[in-house]
Scaffold this motif. Sequence first.
Motif, mmCIF file in Angstrom:
data_model
loop_
_atom_site.group_PDB
_atom_site.id
_atom_site.type_symbol
_atom_site.label_atom_id
_atom_site.label_comp_id
_atom_site.label_asym_id
_atom_site.label_seq_id
_atom_site.Cartn_x
_atom_site.Cartn_y
_atom_site.Cartn_z
ATOM 1 N N SER A 132 0.846 -1.197 0.000
ATOM 2 C CA SER A 132 0.000 0.000 0.000
ATOM 3 C C SER A 132 0.886 1.253 0.000
ATOM 4 O O SER A 132 1.937 1.282 0.650
ATOM 5 C CB SER A 132 -0.890 -0.013 1.241
ATOM 6 O OG SER A 132 -1.686 -1.178 1.267
ATOM 7 N N PRO A 133 0.466 2.312 -0.737
ATOM 8 C CA PRO A 133 -0.754 2.368 -1.529
ATOM 9 C C PRO A 133 -0.558 2.003 -3.003
ATOM 10 O O PRO A 133 0.260 2.587 -3.698
ATOM 11 C CB PRO A 133 -1.177 3.836 -1.400
ATOM 12 C CG PRO A 133 0.125 4.587 -1.229
ATOM 13 C CD PRO A 133 1.066 3.644 -0.537
ATOM 14 N N MET A 134 -1.286 0.960 -3.435
ATOM 15 C CA MET A 134 -1.546 0.670 -4.844
ATOM 16 C C MET A 134 -0.289 0.389 -5.672
ATOM 17 O O MET A 134 -0.098 0.929 -6.758
ATOM 18 C CB MET A 134 -2.338 1.818 -5.484
ATOM 19 C CG MET A 134 -3.674 2.131 -4.830
ATOM 20 S SD MET A 134 -4.920 0.839 -5.057
ATOM 21 C CE MET A 134 -5.303 0.998 -6.786
ATOM 22 N N ARG A 135 0.587 -0.467 -5.170
ATOM 23 C CA ARG A 135 1.728 -0.880 -5.976
ATOM 24 C C ARG A 135 2.111 -2.306 -5.602
ATOM 25 O O ARG A 135 1.796 -2.799 -4.518
ATOM 26 C CB ARG A 135 2.922 0.063 -5.781
ATOM 27 C CG ARG A 135 3.465 0.119 -4.354
ATOM 28 C CD ARG A 135 4.488 1.245 -4.211
ATOM 29 N NE ARG A 135 4.983 1.377 -2.846
ATOM 30 C CZ ARG A 135 6.076 0.781 -2.365
ATOM 31 N NH1 ARG A 135 6.787 -0.014 -3.170
ATOM 32 N NH2 ARG A 135 6.470 0.981 -1.132
ATOM 33 N N PHE A 136 2.783 -2.978 -6.505
ATOM 34 C CA PHE A 136 3.244 -4.338 -6.262
ATOM 35 C C PHE A 136 4.651 -4.333 -5.678
ATOM 36 O O PHE A 136 5.428 -3.390 -5.892
ATOM 37 C CB PHE A 136 3.234 -5.152 -7.561
ATOM 38 C CG PHE A 136 1.875 -5.623 -7.982
ATOM 39 C CD1 PHE A 136 1.310 -6.764 -7.427
ATOM 40 C CD2 PHE A 136 1.139 -4.919 -8.932
ATOM 41 C CE1 PHE A 136 0.054 -7.209 -7.811
ATOM 42 C CE2 PHE A 136 -0.122 -5.347 -9.325
ATOM 43 C CZ PHE A 136 -0.662 -6.497 -8.757
ATOM 44 N N GLY A 137 4.965 -5.401 -4.939
ATOM 45 C CA GLY A 137 6.311 -5.628 -4.453
ATOM 46 C C GLY A 137 6.926 -6.781 -5.220
ATOM 47 O O GLY A 137 6.413 -7.913 -5.174
ATOM 48 N N GLU A 138 7.997 -6.530 -5.944
ATOM 49 C CA GLU A 138 8.526 -7.526 -6.883
ATOM 50 C C GLU A 138 8.930 -8.821 -6.187
ATOM 51 O O GLU A 138 8.607 -9.918 -6.673
ATOM 52 C CB GLU A 138 9.717 -6.966 -7.654
ATOM 53 C CG GLU A 138 10.246 -7.943 -8.696
ATOM 54 C CD GLU A 138 11.250 -7.324 -9.626
ATOM 55 O OE1 GLU A 138 11.567 -7.948 -10.662
ATOM 56 O OE2 GLU A 138 11.718 -6.194 -9.335
ATOM 57 N N ASP A 139 9.639 -8.750 -5.073
ATOM 58 C CA ASP A 139 10.074 -9.975 -4.400
ATOM 59 C C ASP A 139 8.885 -10.837 -4.002
ATOM 60 O O ASP A 139 8.896 -12.060 -4.177
ATOM 61 C CB ASP A 139 10.910 -9.642 -3.162
ATOM 62 C CG ASP A 139 12.319 -9.173 -3.518
ATOM 63 O OD1 ASP A 139 12.714 -9.315 -4.689
ATOM 64 O OD2 ASP A 139 13.005 -8.651 -2.615
ATOM 65 N N ALA A 140 7.843 -10.187 -3.467
ATOM 66 C CA ALA A 140 6.667 -10.943 -3.036
ATOM 67 C C ALA A 140 5.913 -11.535 -4.223
ATOM 68 O O ALA A 140 5.364 -12.636 -4.135
ATOM 69 C CB ALA A 140 5.748 -10.054 -2.202
ATOM 70 N N VAL A 141 5.874 -10.808 -5.336
ATOM 71 C CA VAL A 141 5.241 -11.349 -6.546
ATOM 72 C C VAL A 141 5.975 -12.606 -7.000
ATOM 73 O O VAL A 141 5.352 -13.630 -7.337
ATOM 74 C CB VAL A 141 5.216 -10.293 -7.667
ATOM 75 C CG1 VAL A 141 4.844 -10.931 -9.007
ATOM 76 C CG2 VAL A 141 4.235 -9.181 -7.327
ATOM 77 N N LEU A 142 7.288 -12.565 -7.002
ATOM 78 C CA LEU A 142 8.063 -13.726 -7.433
ATOM 79 C C LEU A 142 7.880 -14.898 -6.479
ATOM 80 O O LEU A 142 7.820 -16.064 -6.913
ATOM 81 C CB LEU A 142 9.540 -13.348 -7.550
ATOM 82 C CG LEU A 142 9.860 -12.289 -8.615
ATOM 83 C CD1 LEU A 142 11.349 -11.963 -8.612
ATOM 84 C CD2 LEU A 142 9.410 -12.744 -10.001
ATOM 85 N N THR A 153 -3.379 -8.082 2.070
ATOM 86 C CA THR A 153 -3.234 -6.637 2.004
ATOM 87 C C THR A 153 -3.296 -6.114 3.424
ATOM 88 O O THR A 153 -4.230 -6.423 4.158
ATOM 89 C CB THR A 153 -4.358 -6.000 1.171
ATOM 90 O OG1 THR A 153 -4.316 -6.545 -0.156
ATOM 91 C CG2 THR A 153 -4.201 -4.497 1.102
ATOM 92 N N ALA A 154 -2.310 -5.327 3.812
ATOM 93 C CA ALA A 154 -2.231 -4.872 5.209
ATOM 94 C C ALA A 154 -1.969 -3.374 5.261
ATOM 95 O O ALA A 154 -0.969 -2.908 5.819
ATOM 96 C CB ALA A 154 -1.145 -5.647 5.963
ATOM 97 N N ALA A 155 -2.875 -2.612 4.666
ATOM 98 C CA ALA A 155 -2.756 -1.155 4.708
ATOM 99 C C ALA A 155 -3.026 -0.651 6.129
ATOM 100 O O ALA A 155 -3.650 -1.344 6.937
ATOM 101 C CB ALA A 155 -3.748 -0.532 3.735
ATOM 102 N N GLN A 156 -2.565 0.557 6.414
ATOM 103 C CA GLN A 156 -2.759 1.155 7.733
ATOM 104 C C GLN A 156 -3.458 2.495 7.576
ATOM 105 O O GLN A 156 -3.031 3.343 6.778
ATOM 106 C CB GLN A 156 -1.426 1.318 8.457
ATOM 107 C CG GLN A 156 -0.741 -0.003 8.767
ATOM 108 C CD GLN A 156 0.477 0.158 9.644
ATOM 109 O OE1 GLN A 156 0.893 1.274 9.959
ATOM 110 N NE2 GLN A 156 1.063 -0.945 10.060
ATOM 111 N N SER A 157 -4.521 2.665 8.345
ATOM 112 C CA SER A 157 -5.358 3.859 8.223
ATOM 113 C C SER A 157 -4.561 5.123 8.535
ATOM 114 O O SER A 157 -3.853 5.205 9.524
ATOM 115 C CB SER A 157 -6.552 3.761 9.173
ATOM 116 O OG SER A 157 -6.105 3.752 10.524
ATOM 117 N N GLY A 158 -4.686 6.126 7.659
ATOM 118 C CA GLY A 158 -4.028 7.395 7.891
ATOM 119 C C GLY A 158 -2.556 7.398 7.560
ATOM 120 O O GLY A 158 -1.912 8.450 7.634
#
Length: 509
Positions: A237-247, A263-268
């Motif tokens: 977050s916000p709204m992008r991929f992480g290459e290592d995790a995708v692989l 998905t573990a976004a954090q409010s604010g």
Amino acid sequence: MTRGAMGGRAGGRAERVAKRLAAPEVNPCAPGQVGGFYKPLSEPEIVTIYETALRLLAELGMGEVPEVLERRFLSAGARKAGVRILFPREMVERCIGLAAKTFTFHGRDPARSIEVGGDRVHFGTGGAAVQTLDLDTGRYRPSTLRDLYDFTRLQDTLTNVSWFTRCCVATDVADSFDLDVNTVFALLKGTTKPVATSFTLAEHVAPILRMVDIALGHEGAFLGTPFLKAHISPVISPMRFGEDAVLVTLACMEHGLPLSCITAAQSGATAPATLAGFLAQSLAETLGSLMMVNVFKPGYPMVFSNWPLVIDLRTGAFAGGGGEISVLNAASAQISNWLGLPSGVASSMTDAKAIDAQYGVEKALSSLAAGLAGGNLIYESSGMTASLLGASFEAFVLDNEMHAMIYRALRGIEVTPDTLGFDAICEAVLGEGHFLGGAHTLAAMQRDYFYPSLADRDAPITWTEKGQPDAWMRAKAAAREVLATHHPAYLDPAAEARIRAEYNILLDA
């Protein structure tokens, strides 16, 4: 009254007492109860949040998409706008339609397998606690590999923990490959429940799955009953991929591991502070993970793990307990279930460091909300303390009892001619004037009631005579008893010897 009559009454009483003390023939609060009764969002509100998520994917899209994923997205109908990939509504909804709606999360013991999806609720674990609440000192210290193994064999005895994800990080294992290997080894050795882990790098997956096959007895054995699930966060977050995790995700799919794409976004911080805006962005991000999986392998088993997390906006510190995180995760479960996807949410992430009133309030509130909302897999709900920084043996046994109470609440009330008890009421009123010891009561006692082993129901004078034990004391004693007596032998000695010969196994158990 004759001696014979007195003897008959005594014999009858003894039989009734024995029935009351007997273990229930059927668990009155078994895991897998039906949820979905708590609906923090109305149908129009869900639709509005969903439409906003689709708009975010179509107009803002995802950034930092790895090349291997970008090619597959573009061939599936996405389009490129500068450095971002945009996803038309038709593509998103096609992937939702293709996605797995239910799947079996296998245990090495088939009796411990669970069905994920639909309206069934299961409490389990998660987390990566770097500290453990020491049973002896009552203070936090760095978590070790031995702690992980001890947590594994402790929860192996807990009926209401449906699956086990490593709850702590072995901080005494420095090498990342050794850490991943020894984590899975501890799971193999300590339980036959469904289990989950994470992988630091994609190249760790193949050798660790080879180790799993050695444990099972032959190459390819894992694919028959995939009992090990991967926890991955391919979207940052916000709204992008992480290459290592995708692989890592793609490597896990190659080897047949079910997925929890979290998905573990954090409010604010990494998502809006408003709860509705948070839910819209987090939903869009988790849909990004769903599309990633399904453009490669349609219908692949994936838990739609949309975990709303909250920070204290005064300090920026993560806040694992409270009303906001409770309603957000309940709403997330509701939205995922509305989409027909296997839902994963988080609860019981108390900020309390001690096993105290704050611990009980925060855990019960968030777990009950998630259960009532129908979260299929409720993560973090066992053993976690200190805003996910800590794990506790005592917390595990207390949370197991809490889960039973929540399952009982979810089970609700069965209304049938027998449970309405018309004849029993008449018999009691016209007979002895009470229901104690009656057949109807004894049947209900076995079928309808949960009897806690840790919660205190003694009279004050009895409690005083026992030394005034609190919940922490009782849970500590229960955890110590399990750790002293439960030494499972789930690995064949020959298989374990082979694993130890080929891998750097650091667990001395």
